[in-house]
Enzyme design. Structure first.
Site, PDB file in Angstrom:
ATOM      1  N   GLY A  50       1.249  39.728 109.875  1.00 22.14           N
ATOM      2  CA  GLY A  50       0.499  40.769 110.558  1.00 22.14           C
ATOM      3  C   GLY A  50       0.280  40.388 112.006  1.00 22.14           C
ATOM      4  N   GLY A  51      -0.591  41.113 112.641  1.00 19.83           N
ATOM      5  CA  GLY A  51      -0.840  40.843 114.046  1.00 19.83           C
ATOM      6  C   GLY A  51      -1.598  39.547 114.240  1.00 19.83           C
ATOM      7  N   MET A  52      -2.491  39.280 113.327  1.00 19.71           N
ATOM      8  CA  MET A  52      -3.351  38.113 113.491  1.00 19.71           C
ATOM      9  C   MET A  52      -2.800  36.872 112.835  1.00 19.71           C
ATOM     10  SD  MET A  52      -5.680  39.525 115.123  1.00 19.71           S
ATOM     11  CE  MET A  52      -5.355  41.171 115.597  1.00 19.71           C
ATOM     12  N   VAL A  55      -0.027  37.126 105.861  1.00 15.33           N
ATOM     13  CA  VAL A  55      -0.745  37.634 104.689  1.00 15.33           C
ATOM     14  C   VAL A  55       0.017  37.265 103.418  1.00 15.33           C
ATOM     15  CG1 VAL A  55      -1.738  39.658 103.614  1.00 15.33           C
ATOM     16  CG2 VAL A  55      -1.461  39.587 106.087  1.00 15.33           C
ATOM     17  N   LYS A  70      -5.338  36.305 104.189  1.00 12.01           N
ATOM     18  CA  LYS A  70      -4.771  36.320 105.528  1.00 12.01           C
ATOM     19  C   LYS A  70      -5.083  34.992 106.184  1.00 12.01           C
ATOM     20  CE  LYS A  70      -3.972  39.591 108.451  1.00 12.01           C
ATOM     21  NZ  LYS A  70      -3.881  40.741 109.190  1.00 12.01           N
ATOM     22  N   ASP A 163      -7.521  47.345 117.278  1.00 13.60           N
ATOM     23  CA  ASP A 163      -6.101  47.125 117.007  1.00 13.60           C
ATOM     24  C   ASP A 163      -5.592  48.121 115.983  1.00 13.60           C
ATOM     25  OD1 ASP A 163      -4.032  44.326 115.948  1.00 13.60           O
ATOM     26  OD2 ASP A 163      -3.703  45.907 117.407  1.00 13.60           O
TER      27      ASP A 163
END
Lengths: 745, 237
Positions: A50-52, A55, A70, A163
């Site tokens: 993912g963006g952060m 996952v 995550k 986001d």
């Protein structure tokens, strides 16, 4: 063949594809690698990056439920401040308990990795759906309100997502929307704030913001795609509030509807897909660059969307299968009735038009031989005409409106026919005011020109040149019209014709651009642009050189039609000659296209012939200056004669240059013009001519004069004889003084 | 294939476009590196030529001549429309060469091309006759051969660097789920956990090498994914 036969080449190649997160620097940890860090979970598989962070799907052993773990940006491993902030933010996020928000179950740090345990959503993300293109409008409209709910709930708790993007919008198997990754952006960005000095000066915090922004945009991997970020997120990251989420939602909405991201100059969605135009407003307002102009609350956006949804549900026409048969039939019946009424009313403009024409006929009929008419009759006629116009138009407009309404509301099946009616009625409704106005102007001018002292342009025979004997007085009120009057008349006529022809030229040029050259009267709205220019010197036969300018210019009429001309300007001693020719843009060869002038000259001729032979006895221009065309007795001339006159203008123009105008200077020239015009008259009117001459001179036509065969020749011979007489200088005809006609009315 | 592997030069991992430019400029190191590149991928070319109907002798001639042509000043013209793919560039240049220059040079030299590469031609021949009747075009088969050569190279490199690679190799192409780590652990004398890690690490390194090698044949590193996909498609047809 690869060594080791049991290796499958395509599987080997597939291995290369397996990881989409492989950026070469920080590979994604395999499930096996992190399994030992999470003893209470059974790591099942990697769901993606993912963006952060990454996952994983896992099973919580104690509760035997599926969760998503995550793992956040491992770069933050040893940052104590980050840990503190992370804990605080995660606690806040855990409070967000909403059916449309992915719930946070737990968070923590283990073995240097920061992780979040979240609700596992068994489904797809919006990104997966968008990979196949755009969504159906119904789907999009079903998803958006749920996202709004989630956003509003979070905003009410003071949490901004920052986001929002399709990857963060999940849909479970039942189609419920779940927004994930709330507020994580803030956690990651917050670290940058802390990294700088503790000083609270504005400059520092701005630097922090810029540093955060730099990290935002530079990494791309951390903060996700900038396409969804509101403008203020990149410009003043410190001033970002919940409205940035609304912008992002607008971007996602747009993408759902059209399949594309809105660029700087994006097209409203209703122009790309078949959707309700009211959605445009919503999307555009959400995408406002200025946060103050956007929706201030997500719930407002939701209400608007739901209104449209509601209307669509109520507006049966779009989904006829929602109605039962009886209701549907009733709707269709109303529609059909309305359409029929509307169509019938469409006939009204025709009647209006007829009324106008009738009025005009009446007005003309009221004119007497001299071309004047009783004021009252005129007024009545004009009244008829204009009233018919007005009523016809009004009814027509009403009918048109009814027709359009019925078509849009009821989707009556035979609608192609009715659309035809709509299309045909537009020109009619346009023509009506044009007709009415033209009629009015015409009569206005006519009344102005209804003056008593009109001069006769020509007596049409050479009789006018002869000295007037007592019984040969010219008809009362006649005098020979001078040059300037005629000139002015021609100018007026030409202006009228060119203005009248212009719309047709424009229409023709719009339909078939190559058929005619558009030139605006008086050269208005026409620009010229020099394309090419070169000078050449040409040696003449006598040894001198002439400088010739070859230029290619582009003339643009009304900003739309462009024509290329080749100009050759010769500068020789003392004089300048210009030749201008239309050329083809690609081959640069001279071409000939019908110009407005070609059309105008024909229209002018026909107009003159018709008007001069009509009861008006003159064209509009002549009427204004006070000239009438009549025969030697002051009567109307017939069409054939008028044709002859005008044709002779062409002939004499060719031979005498502007001879037909110069005829005004001297009567001698006029005689020649008359002679020529007489020759052009057809045999059919020869009798008329002969009768005139007989009446005038009181003696029978002399059959013995040699001449051409046929009756016309006798007339020609007669005039020639007279002309001969006329040339003798001994007697000068006294110019009859103009006699004022009694003005009537 | 017995190509002498040049010492890893500066150009070992550089984009082939840069190598070509440098070689054109006369850099001998670059020429060597180009030779290495060519040495990896000559086989698909050879087989392509053979499929077109040329004899083995002519095919050898062509390959050698083509390489010489590549090194010469005229040979290295980059076509933008290949989007920086060495694979496409090589085939395109070969076709061009076959159409224009080879006839001329062949006539002049009568089969006496200087040998720039020592190539084991026999290796290329094996299997050529055994292939079943294929309705795919020679171009598609070229892509397939290319993918094979690429995989060969990667596996060879791995074999050289990893110890005991031959034993671990089979696990590369099998999905994680279908592996029995317990058995692996038993065979290799380690714990299951360690086995998992070992396999995973091997896969990682293989993947890295594969993508690096592909990246070398592209002008733009971003297109690796796309290239892998097309090679995968070529292999699985």
């Amino acid at each position: 063949m690869p060594a080791g036969g049991q290796l499958c080449p395509s599987c080997l190649m597939a291995q290369g594809m397996a990881s989409e997160a492989f950026d070469g620097k920080r590979p994604v940890p395999e499930p096996e690698e992190i399994a030992d860090k999470f003893p209470q979970f059974e790591i099942l598989e990697c769901l993606g990056r993912g963006g952060m962070g990454v996952v994983y799907k896992a099973r919580q052993k104690s509760l035997n439920r599926l969760v998503a773990i995550k793992i956040l940006a491992p770069e933050r491993e040893h940052d104590a401040r980050f840990a503190e902030r992370f804990a605080r933010e995660a606690e806040l996020l855990a409070k967000l308990s909403h059916p449309h928000i992915v719930t946070i179950h737990d968070f923590g740090e283990t073995g240097g990795l920061y992780f979040l345990v979240m609700e596992f959503v068994d489904g797809v993300s919006l990104r997966d759906l968008l990979r196949e293109g755009k969504l159906d409008p119904e789907q999009a409209l079903a998803i958006v309100p749920e996202i709004c709910d989630a956003l509003q709930f979070a905003h009410d708790h003071g949490i901004v997502h920052r986001d929002i993007k399709p990857e963060n919008i999940l849909l479970d198997r039942r189609g419920r929307v779940k927004v994930a990754d709330f507020g994580l952006a803030k956690i990651v960005a917050a670290v940058c704030d802390r990294r700088n000095s503790e000083e609270e000066s504005l400059r520092r915090s701005q630097t922090a913001a810029t540093a955060a922004a730099a990290e935002l945009t530079e990494a791309g991997k951390i903060m996700g795609t900038p396409s969804y970020m509101a403008p203020e997120q990149t410009e003043h990251p410190g001033d970002v509030d919940h409205r940035a989420d609304i912008y992002a939602l607008g971007v996602v909405f747009y993408q759902m509807l059209t399949g594309e991201l809105p660029k700087d100059d994006f097209v409203p969605p209703s122009k790309k897909v078949q959707i309700d135009v009211r959605l445009d407003e919503i999307v555009l307002r959400a995408l406002e660059k200025n946060p103050g102009l956007r929706y201030q609350q997500a719930s407002l956006l939701k209400t608007q969307v739901e209104t449209i949804l509601q209307d669509d549900k109520n507006g049966a026409p779009d989904e006829p299968d929602r109605l039962d048969a009886g209701a549907r039939a009733a709707v269709l019946r109303t529609g059909r009735n309305l359409a029929v009424i509307g169509a019938l009313l469409q006939l009204a403009p025709i009647f209006g038009l007829l009324g106008t024409v009738w009025g005009m006929i009446q007005a003309f009929a009221a004119l007497n031989a001299q071309g004047v008419a009783d004021a009252n009759t005129l007024a009545t006629a004009i009244g008829h005409a204009l009233t018919s116009t007005a009523i016809g138009m009004a009814v027509g407009v009403v009918g048109l409106a009814l027709l359009c309404i019925s078509l849009m509301r009821s989707r009556y099946r035979a609608k192609w026919f009715f659309w035809f009616l709509v299309i045909y009625s537009w020109p009619l409704l346009f023509l009506m005011p044009v007709f009415g106005t033209a009629f009015g102007i015409f009569f206005l001018i006519y009344c102005l020109s209804r003056r008593g002292d009109f001069g006769i342009e020509t007596n049409f025979t050479a009789k006018s040149e002869a000295p007037f004997s007592r019984n040969e007085l010219p008809p009362p009120g006649t005098a020979y019209a001078g040059f300037w009057k005629r000139f002015l008349a021609v100018i007026i006529d030409y202006t009228l014709v060119s203005v009248a022809v212009f719309p047709f030229v424009v229409i023709m040029a719009s339909i078939a651009p190559e058929s005619v050259v558009v030139s605006v009267p008086f050269g208005l709205f026409t620009t010229e642009r020099l394309v090419e220019s070169k000078q050449a010197e040409r040696k003449n036969a006598d040894g001198s050189t002439t400088v010739v300018d070859h230029r290619i210019v582009e003339v643009t009429a009304l900003g739309r039609w462009k024509y290329l001309y080749r100009e050759e300007i010769e500068h020789s001693a003392g004089k300048e000659e210009t030749a201008k020719h239309l050329i083809d843009p690609s081959s640069r060869k001279n071409i000939k296209i019908t110009t407005a002038w070609d059309i105008e000259i024909w229209v002018l001729m026909i107009y003159w012939i018709l008007m001069e032979s009509s009861a008006c006895q003159a064209s509009v221009g002549k009427m204004i200056v006070g000239i009438r065309v009549c025969d030697s007795q002051g009567r109307r001339i017939g069409v054939a004669r008028a044709a002859g006159r005008n044709a002779s203008k062409l002939v004499s123009a060719a031979t005498l240059m502007i001879g037909f105008l110069m005829a005004g200077w001297t009567r001698k020239k006029q005689a020649l013009h008359d002679i020529i015009s007489d020759c052009c008259v057809t045999t059919a009117v020869a009798g008329d001519l002969a009768g005139n001459i007989q009446g005038l001179s009181g003696k029978a036509a002399d059959p013995s004069v040699p001449g051409r065969a046929g009756d016309a020749s006798s007339a020609g011979a007669q005039t020639t004889a007279r002309a001969g007489r006329m040339c003798s200088p001994e007697k000068k005809a006294p110019v009859p003084r103009p006699i004022q006609l009694r003005s009537s009315g | 294939m017995q190509v002498r592997d040049a010492k890893p030069t500066l150009f070992a991992t550089t984009r082939w476009t840069l190598v070509c430019d440098a070689a054109r400029g006369g850099d001998t190191g670059a020429s060597e590196a180009l030779g290495v590149l060519f040495g990896t991928y000559w086989q698909p070319l050879y087989r392509y030529i053979r499929r077109l109907g040329q004899s083995a002798q002519d095919a050898e001639d062509l390959v050698q001549g083509f390489f010489a042509h590549l090194l010469s000043q005229n040979g290295l013209r980059l076509a933008d429309r290949d989007r920086g793919r060495f694979r496409a560039f090589l085939l395109g240049s070969l076709k061009n060469y076959m159409a224009n220059d080879w006839q001329r040079e062949h006539r002049l030299k009568r089969g006496g091309f200087a040998t720039h590469l020592s190539i084991d031609w026999k290796n290329a021949e094996t299997g050529l006759g055994l292939e079943p009747e294929d309705c795919r075009s020679p171009d598609r088969l070229y892509d397939r051969d290319w993918a094979m050569s690429l995989l060969d190279k990667v596996l060879d490199d791995l074999a050289r660097e990893e110890k005991d690679f031959a034993r671990w190799k089979p696990f590369l192409s099998v999905r994680s789920a279908s592996l029995s780590y317990a058995k692996i652990a038993e065979d290799f004398g380690m714990t299951e956990g360690a086995a998992r890690v070992a396999v995973h690490r091997l896969r990682k390194r293989y993947r890295q090498r594969l993508r690096d090698e592909i990246g070398r044949t592209l002008a733009d590193g971003q297109l690796v994914e796309e290239e892998i996909r097309s090679l995968f498609a070529a292999l699985s047809e």
